[in-house]
Scaffold this motif. Sequence first.
Motif, PDB file in Angstrom:
ATOM      1  N   ALA A 151      25.531  83.081  13.331  1.00  0.00           N
ATOM      2  CA  ALA A 151      24.776  82.451  14.409  1.00  0.00           C
ATOM      3  C   ALA A 151      25.703  81.860  15.460  1.00  0.00           C
ATOM      4  N   MET A 152      26.818  81.305  15.024  1.00  0.00           N
ATOM      5  CA  MET A 152      27.781  80.761  15.970  1.00  0.00           C
ATOM      6  C   MET A 152      28.347  81.866  16.847  1.00  0.00           C
ATOM      7  N   GLY A 153      28.627  83.044  16.249  1.00  0.00           N
ATOM      8  CA  GLY A 153      29.134  84.148  17.048  1.00  0.00           C
ATOM      9  C   GLY A 153      28.131  84.598  18.085  1.00  0.00           C
ATOM     10  N   SER A 154      26.842  84.664  17.701  1.00  0.00           N
ATOM     11  CA  SER A 154      25.806  85.058  18.668  1.00  0.00           C
ATOM     12  C   SER A 154      25.689  84.031  19.783  1.00  0.00           C
ATOM     13  N   ALA A 155      25.757  82.742  19.409  1.00  0.00           N
ATOM     14  CA  ALA A 155      25.675  81.697  20.430  1.00  0.00           C
ATOM     15  C   ALA A 155      26.867  81.759  21.375  1.00  0.00           C
ATOM     16  N   ALA A 156      28.060  82.030  20.823  1.00  0.00           N
ATOM     17  CA  ALA A 156      29.252  82.132  21.670  1.00  0.00           C
ATOM     18  C   ALA A 156      29.140  83.332  22.612  1.00  0.00           C
ATOM     19  N   GLU A 157      28.574  84.431  22.110  1.00  0.00           N
ATOM     20  CA  GLU A 157      28.386  85.610  22.966  1.00  0.00           C
ATOM     21  C   GLU A 157      27.458  85.292  24.127  1.00  0.00           C
ATOM     22  N   ARG A 158      26.349  84.603  23.888  1.00  0.00           N
ATOM     23  CA  ARG A 158      25.430  84.221  24.953  1.00  0.00           C
ATOM     24  C   ARG A 158      26.095  83.239  25.920  1.00  0.00           C
ATOM     25  N   ASP A 159      26.873  82.356  25.366  1.00  0.00           N
ATOM     26  CA  ASP A 159      27.546  81.375  26.214  1.00  0.00           C
ATOM     27  C   ASP A 159      28.532  82.066  27.157  1.00  0.00           C
ATOM     28  N   TRP A 160      29.241  83.090  26.630  1.00  0.00           N
ATOM     29  CA  TRP A 160      30.187  83.824  27.481  1.00  0.00           C
ATOM     30  C   TRP A 160      29.431  84.505  28.621  1.00  0.00           C
ATOM     31  N   LEU A 161      28.276  85.086  28.311  1.00  0.00           N
ATOM     32  CA  LEU A 161      27.487  85.746  29.348  1.00  0.00           C
ATOM     33  C   LEU A 161      26.992  84.754  30.380  1.00  0.00           C
ATOM     34  N   ARG A 162      26.630  83.528  29.942  1.00  0.00           N
ATOM     35  CA  ARG A 162      26.168  82.546  30.910  1.00  0.00           C
ATOM     36  C   ARG A 162      27.313  82.082  31.807  1.00  0.00           C
ATOM     37  N   HIS A 163      28.504  81.926  31.230  1.00  0.00           N
ATOM     38  CA  HIS A 163      29.657  81.608  32.070  1.00  0.00           C
ATOM     39  C   HIS A 163      29.922  82.737  33.061  1.00  0.00           C
ATOM     40  N   ALA A 164      29.779  83.973  32.597  1.00  0.00           N
ATOM     41  CA  ALA A 164      29.954  85.098  33.512  1.00  0.00           C
ATOM     42  C   ALA A 164      28.907  85.077  34.607  1.00  0.00           C
ATOM     43  N   GLU A 165      27.660  84.724  34.256  1.00  0.00           N
ATOM     44  CA  GLU A 165      26.596  84.649  35.250  1.00  0.00           C
ATOM     45  C   GLU A 165      26.914  83.595  36.306  1.00  0.00           C
ATOM     46  N   ARG A 166      27.427  82.461  35.850  1.00  0.00           N
ATOM     47  CA  ARG A 166      27.759  81.407  36.824  1.00  0.00           C
ATOM     48  C   ARG A 166      28.929  81.811  37.702  1.00  0.00           C
ATOM     49  N   ALA A 167      29.899  82.521  37.071  1.00  0.00           N
ATOM     50  CA  ALA A 167      31.071  82.898  37.862  1.00  0.00           C
ATOM     51  C   ALA A 167      30.774  84.054  38.808  1.00  0.00           C
ATOM     52  N   CYS A 168      29.868  84.943  38.396  1.00  0.00           N
ATOM     53  CA  CYS A 168      29.635  86.156  39.169  1.00  0.00           C
ATOM     54  C   CYS A 168      28.275  86.181  39.857  1.00  0.00           C
ATOM     55  N   GLY A 169      27.447  85.155  39.640  1.00  0.00           N
ATOM     56  CA  GLY A 169      26.130  85.149  40.255  1.00  0.00           C
ATOM     57  C   GLY A 169      26.182  84.770  41.730  1.00  0.00           C
ATOM     58  N   THR A 170      25.035  84.925  42.363  1.00  0.00           N
ATOM     59  CA  THR A 170      24.944  84.558  43.778  1.00  0.00           C
ATOM     60  C   THR A 170      25.060  83.049  43.921  1.00  0.00           C
ATOM     61  N   PRO A 171      25.504  82.574  45.080  1.00  0.00           N
ATOM     62  CA  PRO A 171      25.572  81.119  45.273  1.00  0.00           C
ATOM     63  C   PRO A 171      24.222  80.458  45.079  1.00  0.00           C
ATOM     64  N   TRP A 172      23.144  81.149  45.433  1.00  0.00           N
ATOM     65  CA  TRP A 172      21.815  80.542  45.306  1.00  0.00           C
ATOM     66  C   TRP A 172      21.417  80.395  43.827  1.00  0.00           C
ATOM     67  N   SER A 173      21.772  81.389  42.970  1.00  0.00           N
ATOM     68  CA  SER A 173      21.442  81.269  41.533  1.00  0.00           C
ATOM     69  C   SER A 173      22.295  80.198  40.882  1.00  0.00           C
ATOM     70  N   ARG A 174      23.538  80.079  41.309  1.00  0.00           N
ATOM     71  CA  ARG A 174      24.391  79.026  40.742  1.00  0.00           C
ATOM     72  C   ARG A 174      23.860  77.656  41.125  1.00  0.00           C
ATOM     73  N   LEU A 175      23.389  77.534  42.382  1.00  0.00           N
ATOM     74  CA  LEU A 175      22.830  76.251  42.816  1.00  0.00           C
ATOM     75  C   LEU A 175      21.575  75.930  42.022  1.00  0.00           C
ATOM     76  N   ARG A 176      20.764  76.946  41.735  1.00  0.00           N
ATOM     77  CA  ARG A 176      19.536  76.725  40.977  1.00  0.00           C
ATOM     78  C   ARG A 176      19.853  76.284  39.540  1.00  0.00           C
ATOM     79  N   LEU A 177      20.837  76.939  38.915  1.00  0.00           N
ATOM     80  CA  LEU A 177      21.214  76.564  37.543  1.00  0.00           C
ATOM     81  C   LEU A 177      21.778  75.147  37.500  1.00  0.00           C
ATOM     82  N   ARG A 178      22.537  74.768  38.536  1.00  0.00           N
ATOM     83  CA  ARG A 178      23.118  73.428  38.559  1.00  0.00           C
ATOM     84  C   ARG A 178      22.033  72.368  38.708  1.00  0.00           C
ATOM     85  N   ARG A 179      21.053  72.642  39.545  1.00  0.00           N
ATOM     86  CA  ARG A 179      19.954  71.689  39.728  1.00  0.00           C
ATOM     87  C   ARG A 179      19.121  71.559  38.453  1.00  0.00           C
ATOM     88  N   ARG A 180      18.890  72.683  37.752  1.00  0.00           N
ATOM     89  CA  ARG A 180      18.103  72.635  36.515  1.00  0.00           C
ATOM     90  C   ARG A 180      18.857  71.855  35.439  1.00  0.00           C
TER      91      ARG A 180
END
Length: 575
Positions: free
Chosen positions: A315-344
């Motif tokens: 379960a920890m490995g699966s959680a780490a995999e999702r976490d890596w993807l979310r970091h990738a989303e923040r690093a590679c997402g549009t500025p508007w999606s990053r702003l939305r995630l930060r506000r949430r």
Amino acid sequence: MQEYGPAPSRKRRSPAERLRPRLDALRELIGLSRTRLDGATLAEAGRVLDAADERYQLSGEHTVVAVAGATGSGKSSLFNALVGADRSDVGARRPTTAEPVACVWSGGWPGAEALLDRLGVSARRRYAPAPGAPALPGLVLLDLPDHDSAAVGHREQVDRMLELVDAVIWVVDPEKYADAVLHERYLRPLAGHAEVTFVVLNQVDRLPGDAAVQVVDDLRRLLDEDGLALGEHGEPGAAVLALSAATGEGVGELRETLRQFVAERGAADRRLTADVDAAAGRLWPAYVTDGRYGLTEPAREEFEDWLAEAVGAGAMGSAAERDWLRHAERACGTPWSRLRLRRRAGARGRGGRPGGGRTSPGRTGASRLWHRDACTEVDAGGDEACATVGGWVPVDGRATARPLVEQAVRTVAGEAAEGLPGPWAQAVREAATRGAEGLPEALDRAAAVSEGALRAGPQVRPRWWSVAGVAQGLLALLQVTGVLWLLAVAVGAVEAGEWFSALLVAGIGTAGGPALSWACGVAGRGPARRYGQEAERRLRTAAAVCGRAAVLEPVAAELLRYREVREQYAVAAGL
């Protein structure tokens, strides 16, 4: 043609040279086993060691031979016949021999007195052979009370002295040679002492014709049923003779047999060797197993798998995999999606919801584990109040991990103890149980350390994240530029013919950002999976290290101790 000389003869070791290493091994065996076996199991071996120590401190030039028998067998008469004088009382009153009588053929060697002191023979009952009696140098001959005496003290005295003498002459008569007491209480239990045993059929003068031969044959049959090896055809074993103490028939043959037996000076060693054999035979069930024993590699791997499941490595490995993807989303997402995630995330932090905006796999306490069954998936754009990492929530691990740990310990202890003798199997299980007492807490600490390494996200951020982030910035700039350009066309600030160019720029910026985010998500699945697998591997390794230190190493130590004592037992038993 090459000639070969005779092979060098190998010197045969004496009984004493063969016995000494066995006694040392038996002593070491008892020392290693005191904390594993009860005192009653080791008592007989301890008595043998004490007897050996005492005997070796006394004269080795003398051989103590006891004459034993039942009431009326004529043992005292035989004793007197060998001594050449009436040293032991003979009469119709029973029992006649109330205390042991000794006769010593010193042969000029001192030390017989200390042997008799050890045996408890009264000084007034110690004699020398009659003048002119045949010489038997080194022989200490004892006449014991009747082993079937009505006096309990006599029987106890016989039993005590039979444990201390070097050899025994059992005297039987034609009427009671098959007596059950003699065979079941003495000859059968002492079957291993055949080399220091003589069985004499007395009173053959009372048997007519060839009846003596028939009785001797039947006596041999009974001794064979008792398991007593008979010294025939040059083989070592008990000597069986027929004689008459009253007429002297066969007494000379017994005397010559005793002379040769005493001259060898090996009776004490052979007696002690038989004692060690008997003690080792009684210890056999406590040390020897016929089957396989030890901890196999599959059992170790299964134990580590149990611990990995208990600590939630998958379960920890699966959680780490999702976490890596979310970091990738923040690093590679549009500025508007990053702003939305930060506000949430800020809204969750202000509302006191679980997770507090944390974006990496972490535990809310030292006793938390990650389990897929206890989580709620987060819908796109939905409320993440229950989630901390990619839809995974921490649950109390103390209630879920401890049963798994206990099951793992029971399984590996059962595997390790399989095939071991009872006391050692119990010792292995106890070692595993003791080591498992703090294992859940150790696993929690190991998991907390592994999770702490994941809280800051990937330590090495891929370069293409930065490239994608710059590209997203350029696309956002195109999007803003295109929108402003369209507004300028709409208000007439620029020529109307430029609307297509402005729309193209705005479209490229608007559609390019999500498309690039999607492409980065697809490209990041492989690295995310490897990141999760590495996180799982580290946690599995940490759990395995805890399991080895707490359980496997103590179990291995017990198995090593058993291997050591088994090796010592093999030497002590002469295997």
